[in-house]
Motif scaffolding. Sequence first.
Motif, PDB file in Angstrom:
ATOM      1  N   ALA A 136       0.818  -1.219   0.000  1.00  0.00           N
ATOM      2  CA  ALA A 136       0.000   0.000   0.000  1.00  0.00           C
ATOM      3  C   ALA A 136       0.849   1.266   0.000  1.00  0.00           C
ATOM      4  CB  ALA A 136      -0.938  -0.008   1.205  1.00  0.00           C
ATOM      5  N   ILE A 137       1.997   1.233   0.624  1.00  0.00           N
ATOM      6  CA  ILE A 137       2.902   2.394   0.668  1.00  0.00           C
ATOM      7  C   ILE A 137       3.301   2.788  -0.753  1.00  0.00           C
ATOM      8  CG2 ILE A 137       5.202   3.173   1.412  1.00  0.00           C
ATOM      9  CD1 ILE A 137       4.848   1.075   3.759  1.00  0.00           C
ATOM     10  N   TYR A 138       3.673   1.806  -1.561  1.00  0.00           N
ATOM     11  CA  TYR A 138       4.110   2.055  -2.937  1.00  0.00           C
ATOM     12  C   TYR A 138       2.927   2.417  -3.831  1.00  0.00           C
ATOM     13  CZ  TYR A 138       8.332   0.110  -1.057  1.00  0.00           C
ATOM     14  OH  TYR A 138       9.436  -0.098  -0.278  1.00  0.00           O
ATOM     15  N   ALA A 139       1.808   1.736  -3.642  1.00  0.00           N
ATOM     16  CA  ALA A 139       0.619   2.025  -4.453  1.00  0.00           C
ATOM     17  C   ALA A 139       0.181   3.467  -4.253  1.00  0.00           C
ATOM     18  CB  ALA A 139      -0.518   1.066  -4.092  1.00  0.00           C
ATOM     19  N   GLU A 140       0.163   3.928  -3.032  1.00  0.00           N
ATOM     20  CA  GLU A 140      -0.278   5.294  -2.747  1.00  0.00           C
ATOM     21  C   GLU A 140       0.634   6.324  -3.421  1.00  0.00           C
ATOM     22  OE1 GLU A 140      -2.883   8.027  -1.646  1.00  0.00           O
ATOM     23  OE2 GLU A 140      -3.150   5.887  -1.356  1.00  0.00           O
ATOM     24  N   LYS A 141       1.940   6.117  -3.335  1.00  0.00           N
ATOM     25  CA  LYS A 141       2.896   7.043  -3.970  1.00  0.00           C
ATOM     26  C   LYS A 141       2.663   7.132  -5.475  1.00  0.00           C
ATOM     27  CE  LYS A 141       6.799   6.423  -0.825  1.00  0.00           C
ATOM     28  NZ  LYS A 141       8.212   6.039  -0.733  1.00  0.00           N
ATOM     29  N   LEU A 142       2.554   5.974  -6.115  1.00  0.00           N
ATOM     30  CA  LEU A 142       2.403   5.962  -7.568  1.00  0.00           C
ATOM     31  C   LEU A 142       1.040   6.497  -7.999  1.00  0.00           C
ATOM     32  CD1 LEU A 142       4.166   2.612  -8.494  1.00  0.00           C
ATOM     33  CD2 LEU A 142       5.104   4.922  -8.538  1.00  0.00           C
ATOM     34  N   LYS A 143      -0.014   6.145  -7.271  1.00  0.00           N
ATOM     35  CA  LYS A 143      -1.361   6.655  -7.593  1.00  0.00           C
ATOM     36  C   LYS A 143      -1.385   8.173  -7.545  1.00  0.00           C
ATOM     37  CE  LYS A 143      -3.873   3.286  -5.233  1.00  0.00           C
ATOM     38  NZ  LYS A 143      -4.954   2.806  -4.427  1.00  0.00           N
ATOM     39  N   LYS A 144      -0.833   8.730  -6.490  1.00  0.00           N
ATOM     40  CA  LYS A 144      -0.823  10.200  -6.348  1.00  0.00           C
ATOM     41  C   LYS A 144      -0.064  10.852  -7.495  1.00  0.00           C
ATOM     42  CE  LYS A 144      -1.409  10.772  -1.399  1.00  0.00           C
ATOM     43  NZ  LYS A 144      -0.798  11.187  -0.136  1.00  0.00           N
ATOM     44  N   TRP A 145       1.087  10.287  -7.854  1.00  0.00           N
ATOM     45  CA  TRP A 145       1.871  10.872  -8.946  1.00  0.00           C
ATOM     46  C   TRP A 145       1.097  10.800 -10.260  1.00  0.00           C
ATOM     47  CZ3 TRP A 145       3.733  10.214 -13.739  1.00  0.00           C
ATOM     48  CH2 TRP A 145       4.758  11.075 -14.168  1.00  0.00           C
ATOM     49  N   ILE A 146       0.512   9.645 -10.537  1.00  0.00           N
ATOM     50  CA  ILE A 146      -0.226   9.465 -11.786  1.00  0.00           C
ATOM     51  C   ILE A 146      -1.423  10.404 -11.847  1.00  0.00           C
ATOM     52  CG2 ILE A 146      -1.636   7.825 -13.102  1.00  0.00           C
ATOM     53  CD1 ILE A 146       0.437   5.648 -12.173  1.00  0.00           C
ATOM     54  N   GLU A 147      -2.173  10.517 -10.770  1.00  0.00           N
ATOM     55  CA  GLU A 147      -3.318  11.429 -10.739  1.00  0.00           C
ATOM     56  C   GLU A 147      -2.897  12.875 -10.987  1.00  0.00           C
ATOM     57  OE1 GLU A 147      -5.234  10.647  -6.986  1.00  0.00           O
ATOM     58  OE2 GLU A 147      -5.924   8.667  -7.660  1.00  0.00           O
ATOM     59  N   ALA A 148      -1.749  13.260 -10.442  1.00  0.00           N
ATOM     60  CA  ALA A 148      -1.266  14.636 -10.600  1.00  0.00           C
ATOM     61  C   ALA A 148      -0.709  14.925 -11.992  1.00  0.00           C
ATOM     62  CB  ALA A 148      -0.193  14.926  -9.540  1.00  0.00           C
ATOM     63  N   HIS A 149      -0.289  13.889 -12.710  1.00  0.00           N
ATOM     64  CA  HIS A 149       0.394  14.109 -13.992  1.00  0.00           C
ATOM     65  C   HIS A 149      -0.390  13.664 -15.220  1.00  0.00           C
ATOM     66  CE1 HIS A 149       3.663  14.542 -11.099  1.00  0.00           C
ATOM     67  NE2 HIS A 149       4.195  15.333 -12.005  1.00  0.00           N
ATOM     68  N   LEU A 150      -1.564  13.090 -15.050  1.00  0.00           N
ATOM     69  CA  LEU A 150      -2.361  12.682 -16.215  1.00  0.00           C
ATOM     70  C   LEU A 150      -3.525  13.644 -16.428  1.00  0.00           C
ATOM     71  CD1 LEU A 150      -2.585   8.815 -16.245  1.00  0.00           C
ATOM     72  CD2 LEU A 150      -1.074  10.289 -17.500  1.00  0.00           C
TER      73      LEU A 150
END
Length: 158
Positions: free
Chosen positions: A144-158
């Motif tokens: 979950a730690i890694y999923a949250e980091k990547l989800k936030k980045w993707i949401e901010a950049h797509l």
Amino acid sequence: MIKPITHMPKGYECPFCRVISGLDVPNNGTKQEDVIFKNDYVTAFIASKSWPNNKGHVLIVPNQHVENIYELPKEYAGEIHQAAQIVAFAMKDTYRCDGITTRQHNEPAGSQDVWHYHLHVYPRYKRDFFYLTRGLQTKPEKRAIYAEKLKKWIEAHL
């Protein structure tokens, strides 16, 4: 074209099809919380196995069940690699990794062990001994730690 022979055992229940359809994989398998990206063609999620020095690697799967690269429709190939590029940028920025490795396996002799096409995207670090280690099952709370980091980045950049 030659039609490849399937390697799926009779009655095979595909864990990746479960994830795509919104279900969790039992035990410590992939959970919906592991999903970091999904569109009409592909789903990307944190892998349930983790390499000791390369934690948080991602699997990208076509939303249509195809066993391997021989069956992969070409319109899915482009979508898979576009998703891999997004994941690579997200990893570079959030994990601060030194590089990225992608891998894809086909048939038993090619080390395929889940009978649904999937592309691995691994964060790489200098002297990480990646090819000398093996993946181990990881608990959902660690993923979950890694999923949250990547989800936030993707949401901010797509």
